[in-house]
Design a protein around this motif. Structure first.
Motif, PDB file in Angstrom:
ATOM      1  N   ILE A 103       0.841  -1.204   0.000  1.00  0.00           N
ATOM      2  CA  ILE A 103       0.000   0.000   0.000  1.00  0.00           C
ATOM      3  C   ILE A 103       0.873   1.249   0.000  1.00  0.00           C
ATOM      4  CG2 ILE A 103      -1.665   1.328   1.361  1.00  0.00           C
ATOM      5  CD1 ILE A 103      -2.862  -1.343   2.296  1.00  0.00           C
ATOM      6  N   PHE A 104       1.951   1.219   0.786  1.00  0.00           N
ATOM      7  CA  PHE A 104       2.852   2.369   0.846  1.00  0.00           C
ATOM      8  C   PHE A 104       3.641   2.547  -0.449  1.00  0.00           C
ATOM      9  CE2 PHE A 104       2.059   1.653   5.332  1.00  0.00           C
ATOM     10  CZ  PHE A 104       1.966   2.948   5.819  1.00  0.00           C
ATOM     11  N   ARG A 105       3.721   1.513  -1.254  1.00  0.00           N
ATOM     12  CA  ARG A 105       4.432   1.619  -2.535  1.00  0.00           C
ATOM     13  C   ARG A 105       3.534   2.117  -3.672  1.00  0.00           C
ATOM     14  NH1 ARG A 105       9.403  -0.027  -1.589  1.00  0.00           N
ATOM     15  NH2 ARG A 105       9.822  -1.810  -0.205  1.00  0.00           N
ATOM     16  N   ALA A 106       2.245   2.329  -3.401  1.00  0.00           N
ATOM     17  CA  ALA A 106       1.348   2.879  -4.430  1.00  0.00           C
ATOM     18  C   ALA A 106       1.896   4.216  -4.911  1.00  0.00           C
ATOM     19  CB  ALA A 106      -0.057   3.041  -3.861  1.00  0.00           C
ATOM     20  N   HIS A 150       2.390  -4.202  21.105  1.00  0.00           N
ATOM     21  CA  HIS A 150       3.284  -3.182  20.545  1.00  0.00           C
ATOM     22  C   HIS A 150       2.646  -2.605  19.286  1.00  0.00           C
ATOM     23  CE1 HIS A 150       6.753  -1.521  18.339  1.00  0.00           C
ATOM     24  NE2 HIS A 150       7.413  -1.515  19.474  1.00  0.00           N
ATOM     25  N   PRO A 151       2.777  -1.302  19.038  1.00  0.00           N
ATOM     26  CA  PRO A 151       2.220  -0.730  17.805  1.00  0.00           C
ATOM     27  C   PRO A 151       2.718  -1.450  16.560  1.00  0.00           C
ATOM     28  CG  PRO A 151       2.938   1.013  19.278  1.00  0.00           C
ATOM     29  CD  PRO A 151       3.419  -0.272  19.879  1.00  0.00           C
ATOM     30  N   GLY A 152       1.879  -1.453  15.525  1.00  0.00           N
ATOM     31  CA  GLY A 152       2.218  -2.123  14.275  1.00  0.00           C
ATOM     32  C   GLY A 152       1.796  -1.310  13.065  1.00  0.00           C
ATOM     33  N   PHE A 153       1.772  -1.980  11.916  1.00  0.00           N
ATOM     34  CA  PHE A 153       1.371  -1.388  10.634  1.00  0.00           C
ATOM     35  C   PHE A 153       2.235  -0.171  10.264  1.00  0.00           C
ATOM     36  CE2 PHE A 153      -1.375  -0.363   7.117  1.00  0.00           C
ATOM     37  CZ  PHE A 153      -2.114  -1.505   6.884  1.00  0.00           C
ATOM     38  N   GLY A 154       3.473  -0.161  10.778  1.00  0.00           N
ATOM     39  CA  GLY A 154       4.375   0.933  10.449  1.00  0.00           C
ATOM     40  C   GLY A 154       4.120   2.217  11.200  1.00  0.00           C
ATOM     41  N   LEU A 155       3.208   2.192  12.174  1.00  0.00           N
ATOM     42  CA  LEU A 155       2.840   3.425  12.865  1.00  0.00           C
ATOM     43  C   LEU A 155       3.994   4.060  13.634  1.00  0.00           C
ATOM     44  CD1 LEU A 155      -0.748   2.565  14.126  1.00  0.00           C
ATOM     45  CD2 LEU A 155      -0.127   4.618  12.825  1.00  0.00           C
ATOM     46  N   THR A 156       4.978   3.264  14.031  1.00  0.00           N
ATOM     47  CA  THR A 156       6.103   3.853  14.758  1.00  0.00           C
ATOM     48  C   THR A 156       6.929   4.776  13.861  1.00  0.00           C
ATOM     49  OG1 THR A 156       7.425   1.855  14.328  1.00  0.00           O
ATOM     50  CG2 THR A 156       6.280   1.999  16.452  1.00  0.00           C
ATOM     51  N   VAL A 157       6.756   4.646  12.552  1.00  0.00           N
ATOM     52  CA  VAL A 157       7.381   5.565  11.597  1.00  0.00           C
ATOM     53  C   VAL A 157       6.393   6.639  11.148  1.00  0.00           C
ATOM     54  CG1 VAL A 157       8.215   5.765   9.213  1.00  0.00           C
ATOM     55  CG2 VAL A 157       9.165   4.030  10.715  1.00  0.00           C
ATOM     56  N   LEU A 228       9.830   6.092   1.965  1.00  0.00           N
ATOM     57  CA  LEU A 228       8.842   5.820   3.011  1.00  0.00           C
ATOM     58  C   LEU A 228       8.517   4.337   3.113  1.00  0.00           C
ATOM     59  CD1 LEU A 228       6.826   6.682   5.173  1.00  0.00           C
ATOM     60  CD2 LEU A 228       5.165   7.159   3.343  1.00  0.00           C
ATOM     61  N   ALA A 229       8.247   3.698   1.986  1.00  0.00           N
ATOM     62  CA  ALA A 229       7.882   2.281   2.020  1.00  0.00           C
ATOM     63  C   ALA A 229       9.001   1.431   2.611  1.00  0.00           C
ATOM     64  CB  ALA A 229       7.530   1.792   0.615  1.00  0.00           C
ATOM     65  N   ASP A 230      10.237   1.772   2.297  1.00  0.00           N
ATOM     66  CA  ASP A 230      11.367   1.015   2.851  1.00  0.00           C
ATOM     67  C   ASP A 230      11.483   1.235   4.355  1.00  0.00           C
ATOM     68  OD1 ASP A 230      12.031  -0.023   0.373  1.00  0.00           O
ATOM     69  OD2 ASP A 230      13.452   1.588  -0.078  1.00  0.00           O
ATOM     70  N   ARG A 231      11.233   2.469   4.810  1.00  0.00           N
ATOM     71  CA  ARG A 231      11.267   2.739   6.243  1.00  0.00           C
ATOM     72  C   ARG A 231      10.128   2.022   6.962  1.00  0.00           C
ATOM     73  NH1 ARG A 231      10.266   8.077   7.015  1.00  0.00           N
ATOM     74  NH2 ARG A 231      10.189   8.641   4.810  1.00  0.00           N
ATOM     75  N   ASN A 237       9.243  -4.867  10.466  1.00  0.00           N
ATOM     76  CA  ASN A 237      10.086  -5.999  10.879  1.00  0.00           C
ATOM     77  C   ASN A 237      10.351  -5.936  12.385  1.00  0.00           C
ATOM     78  OD1 ASN A 237      10.264  -7.065   8.301  1.00  0.00           O
ATOM     79  ND2 ASN A 237      12.182  -6.021   7.820  1.00  0.00           N
ATOM     80  N   HIS A 238      10.673  -4.741  12.880  1.00  0.00           N
ATOM     81  CA  HIS A 238      10.896  -4.578  14.319  1.00  0.00           C
ATOM     82  C   HIS A 238       9.584  -4.712  15.087  1.00  0.00           C
ATOM     83  CE1 HIS A 238      12.366  -3.050  18.143  1.00  0.00           C
ATOM     84  NE2 HIS A 238      11.357  -2.201  18.150  1.00  0.00           N
ATOM     85  N   GLU A 239       8.517  -4.076  14.585  1.00  0.00           N
ATOM     86  CA  GLU A 239       7.220  -4.157  15.254  1.00  0.00           C
ATOM     87  C   GLU A 239       6.771  -5.607  15.375  1.00  0.00           C
ATOM     88  OE1 GLU A 239       5.621   0.157  13.535  1.00  0.00           O
ATOM     89  OE2 GLU A 239       4.879  -1.727  12.690  1.00  0.00           O
TER      90      GLU A 239
END
Length: 270
Positions: A103-106, A150-157, A228-231, A237-239
């Protein structure tokens, strides 16, 4: 347009619309996130579409994952016992995050029409869009710590970049529900309108974007979201590692049970 099981997809002029159709709460799983990613990739291939709207039926935009669903628990157990693919040993959340990164790579701008609650991973889905249109009745919550999670779906970024590190910490550490008005003040939402106007206003904003040069939009968005998508992929991966560790705790089981029973959890720290 392709036909999907859990989403409706249509094209209105130069705007594509994806509507989540799992009312009332629109819980997600791997399949739903995969369908949204597929539809966005379909929009990317359609030269006529220049922007898209992500909306939902029902009272919630997306309530995230339904951890109390027995069918989900059975699926997780099956996935965790699979052999062969190293990713399978981490369970379905891993696969869900792989789809989420798509989705982030759209390539084209996305406007989320948040007419109700965006909770947990549902908040992550809303934040994956470039812009959010919402209403006073909406609620935004990163409720992971209230679940013992723990937060997920990339929200920590994505969340700190959107509303600032300290506001993101406030949402993460308290698991509080942020109102539509607060979300607008914080910059979590770009427009605040009456509830029945959320989707029309989102379509209007997407239409305004779609009046611009398609090549200019693609180029500018690629610059603004570079990396962004890579971050997000590195963050998930950490989440995932933290979520996998915490899922085995008594506190996680208590957090899920307390949420289902609508009471304050009795956490023990183990």
């Amino acid at each position: 347009m392709s036909t999907y099981k859990d989403i409706g997809v249509e094209k209105v002029g130069h705007v594509g619309n994806i509507e989540i159709r799992r009312p009332p709460l629109n819980f997600f799983d791997i399949s739903l996130i995969n369908q949204i990613a597929d539809a966005l990739e379909e929009f990317d291939r359609d030269i006529e579409i220049r922007a898209s709207v992500l909306s939902a039926q029902g009272k919630a935009f997306c309530a995230g994952a339904n951890f109390g669903d027995p069918a989900r628990q059975e699926q997780e157990a099956r996935e965790a016992n699979k052999k062969g693919d190293p990713a399978d040993s981490l369970g379905p959340i891993n696969h869900l995050y792989i789809q989420a990164v798509r989705i982030f790579r759209a390539k084209k701008p996305i406007v989320a029409a948040v007419q109700g609650a965006a909770i947990g991973g549902g908040l992550g889905l809303a934040v994956s869009a470039d812009f959010r249109v919402t209403c006073p009745e909406a609620r935004f919550s990163a409720n992971f710590t209230k679940l013992g999670f723990h937060p997920g779906f990339g929200l920590t970024v994505t969340l700190p970049e959107l509303i600032g590190k300290n506001n993101a910490e406030l949402m993460f550490y308290t698991s509080r529900r942020v109102t539509g008005e607060e979300a607008y003040k914080w910059g979590l939402a770009n427009e605040l309108v009456p509830q029945d106007q959320v989707k029309p206003a989102a379509m209007k904003l997407a239409g305004e974007i779609a009046e611009c040069s398609p090549l200019g939009l693609l180029s500018t968005r690629a610059t603004m979201r570079a990396g962004l998508a890579d971050r997000v992929m590195a963050a998930t991966n950490h989440e995932l590692a933290e979520q996998t560790r915490l899922r085995a705790t008594e506190d996680f089981k208590e957090g899920v049970k307390a949420t289902e029973e609508r009471r304050v959890a009795n956490f023990k720290g183990r």
